[in-house]
Design a protein around this motif. Structure first.
Motif, PDB file in Angstrom:
ATOM      1  N   ILE A  20      37.206  55.733 -62.056  1.00  5.95           N
ATOM      2  CA  ILE A  20      36.454  56.276 -61.535  1.00  5.95           C
ATOM      3  C   ILE A  20      36.386  56.335 -60.005  1.00  5.95           C
ATOM      4  N   LYS A  66      26.572  55.464 -62.913  1.00  8.14           N
ATOM      5  CA  LYS A  66      26.916  56.773 -62.566  1.00  8.14           C
ATOM      6  C   LYS A  66      26.443  57.230 -61.348  1.00  8.14           C
ATOM      7  N   THR A  67      25.039  56.944 -60.905  1.00  4.28           N
ATOM      8  CA  THR A  67      24.423  57.395 -59.746  1.00  4.28           C
ATOM      9  C   THR A  67      24.986  56.796 -58.496  1.00  4.28           C
ATOM     10  N   LEU A 108      31.651  58.666 -67.782  1.00  4.63           N
ATOM     11  CA  LEU A 108      31.956  58.100 -66.267  1.00  4.63           C
ATOM     12  C   LEU A 108      33.679  58.668 -65.900  1.00  4.63           C
TER      13      LEU A 108
END
Length: 604
Positions: free
Chosen positions: A379, A421-422, A371
């Motif tokens: 992130i 992540k999505t 990530l």
């Protein structure tokens, strides 16, 4: 008179390679038990079923089964020859069993799951293969039935048939499933694979969540003295699971409001607007489908269909296997061009798509590396930076797990990482295709929370009735002919709003009944008063808990003032218990009031 167990484990220990599945396990299965087997992905549920089926051996302890016990099983993987017929697939394991190779029995069960015995296995879809495997497991009504994710790839009609069949089944069942609605209706006992132990709850899945929350809270309190780092991680992990379920219950009230708003927009025809992207009253559309249809060759998959979808809508797509649910989802998010008609996405609409096959990570990377950019610790989440540790904690990852390689993660952990992540990506129109497949209960709770809090629009295909019930503002139901109908509300509303034609016709000629005294149609004074004050009580408790959690968030508190740390931790545990009881009571009264209102409507 007590029943004799048909299968027992005593002081059992089981491992696979160097991984311990459980130790000191004890279990007794009775003749008519309906047991739900639950645990996180990777806990060993499928391995446990193989043990019960004598396909694995214990490291130590006792495994005993009743003489002549017949066991039927359905695994997640199905093996067959492409050129064998469905009938051959059904009969090959029992062809040598005297007196049981009866074609009529096989034909009867295949008719129930709507399969022809003459079709070749290699020609079947994934859902049809699953139905054939299920039919083979239950055809002879064994004494003990072991089912591993039986609803995977099944349509709702088949799931409901299976549910009813299991309820009336005369044998014992041990069931692994992510379908919480199925577990709630069928099970009366629960096995929990937890912390390398076999915990047995003498209650179904409906009471399992309360029971497991109490067990977690007790163990967190017992173990917290081991080390400061351990208590920090265990506290947020245990709190995250139980608090998530509380928050999801609280979201149901907001969901009712969203459903009412969508129902009002349709009834008042708010979609008749001059600007193609703005609804009267200031609402903004995410997309518009105008007269879209789809066909593959001579087969009409989707009949002409139009809809406008507002930002914030959460719309489920449901229907039988093979009718084109994924096709409709891809058309609506702009991933597939329709045969006729057009899809118009609003200028600021950015779609994201999570398909059934999922993305593949680099298994040599760590969770952190998957990530974050090399050397980084933040992130970007929807355009805003967040620290990787704080962000992944929302997805049930402890800080110690972030340095593990992805290859060492269980399937459920990889699913959580993919969700993390999505949902970090930029976008406000999310398409989810069967997002609940193979997820454990805790990850389902997590997904429900994420989707509920997602500020964009969500379109999703799912056969998980409880997920649809708790998430959807409306349902697009597609039938075998390709016609799409929208039903406002969740799954229970969908069932209520699609009355059978015969029942509707009968209702037209039914004489008006005489008025007779009926049951209560509103809460009594005491319950009404209790319901009115509970939200304020919950708010006060939640505020107190948040203030205490702020104190505990000080990483130096444990070493600086151990007495204060212990006192505040104990008070947090007490407040969480009290808050959970208040929230559960509020949900209970809200549901009772809603049921009484529906009863009153039905009586007018």
């Amino acid at each position: 008179m007590s029943q004799t167990p048909i299968l027992s484990l005593r002081s059992a220990r089981l491992s696979v390679g160097d991984k311990l599945v459980f130790k000191a396990g004890n279990l007794h299965i009775l003749p008519r038990d309906r047991i739900g087997l639950v645990g996180r992905n990777g806990a060993g549920k499928s391995t446990f079923l193989r043990l019960l089926n004598s396909q694995s051996e214990l490291d130590s302890g006792e495994y005993t089964r009743q003489a002549g016990l017949q066991i039927g099983s359905l695994g997640q993987e199905v093996f067959f020859e492409n050129n064998e017929s469905v009938y051959q697939f059904m009969s090959k394991d029992i062809a040598d069993t005297a007196g049981k190779h009866v074609p009529s029995q096989i034909s009867r069960i295949l008719a129930m799951v709507k399969l022809s015995p003459d079709r070749n296995m290699g020609e079947l879809s994934g859902g049809e293969v699953r139905r054939a495997s299920l039919a083979r497991a239950i055809v002879w009504k064994p004494d003990l039935l072991l089912l591993d994710e039986p609803t995977n790839q099944l349509d709702l009609q088949t799931i409901e048939w299976l549910e009813n069949w299991l309820v009336s089944y005369s044998g014992a069942v041990v069931l692994v499933s992510h379908d919480r609605a199925l577990l709630r209706r069928v099970t009366d006992r629960t096995i929990w694979l937890y912390d390398q132990r076999v915990e047995v709850h003498d209650g179904g899945f409906d009471s399992f969540e309360r029971w497991s929350a109490k067990l977690r809270a007790f163990e967190t309190e017992t173990d917290r003295r081991q080390s400061q780092k351990l208590i920090e991680e265990e506290r947020w992990l245990a709190r995250g699971v139980t608090a998530r379920r509380k928050r999801n219950q609280g979201r149901l009230g907001k969901l009712k409001i969203l459903r009412e708003q969508r129902r009002a927009r349709i009834q008042e025809k708010e979609y008749k607007v001059s600007d193609p992207y703005v609804v009267e009253g200031g609402g903004v559309l995410a997309l518009e489908a105008k007269a879209v249809s789809m066909r593959y060759g001579s087969q009409q998959i989707l009949q002409e269909f139009s809809i406008r979808i507002r930002r914030g809508d959460r719309i489920a797509i449901m229907g039988p296997n093979g009718v084109g649910k994924t096709t409709l989802l891809r058309i609506l998010i702009g991933d597939l061009v329709p045969h006729t008609g057009a899809i118009t996405l609003a200028p600021k609409t950015h779609p994201l798509y999570l398909d059934q096959h999922r993305a593949v990570f680099n298994h040599h990377e760590t969770v952190w590396e998957a990530l974050c950019s090399p050397g980084g610790d933040t992130i970007e989440v929807n355009g805003k930076p967040q620290h990787i540790v704080g962000y992944l904690r929302k997805f049930l990852f402890s800080e110690s797990q972030l340095r593990r390689r992805i290859s060492s993660l269980s399937g459920g952990e990889r699913s959580r990482l993919l969700l993390a992540k999505t949902f970090a990506a930029r976008g406000n129109l999310f398409g989810l295709d069967e997002p609940t497949n193979d997820l454990d209960v805790e990850t389902l709770d997590l997904l429900q929370e994420i989707v509920s809090d997602y500020r964009g629009t969500v379109l999703f295909v799912s056969h998980d009735r409880e997920f649809v019930e708790n998430i959807a503002t409306s349902i697009l139901a597609i039938d075998e002919r390709g016609f799409v109908t929208e039903y406002i509300g969740g799954y229970s509303d969908y069932l209520r709003l699609r009355p059978p034609l015969q029942e509707t016709a009968a209702r037209k000629v039914k004489a008006r009944p005489r008025r007779t005294p009926g049951p209560r149609t509103s809460l009594g004074y005491k319950e009404s008063r209790e319901l009115s004050v509970l939200p304020d009580e919950i708010s006060v408790l939640d505020g107190k808990l948040r203030n205490l959690e702020k104190i505990l968030s000080d990483p130096t508190l444990y070493q600086r003032d151990r007495n204060t740390f212990d006192r505040v931790t104990n008070e947090c545990l007490r407040l969480r218990t009290e808050l959970k009881e208040r929230e559960s009571r509020w949900v209970e009264l809200e549901e009772k009031q809603e049921a009484l209102r529906e009863l009153q409507k039905g009586g007018t």
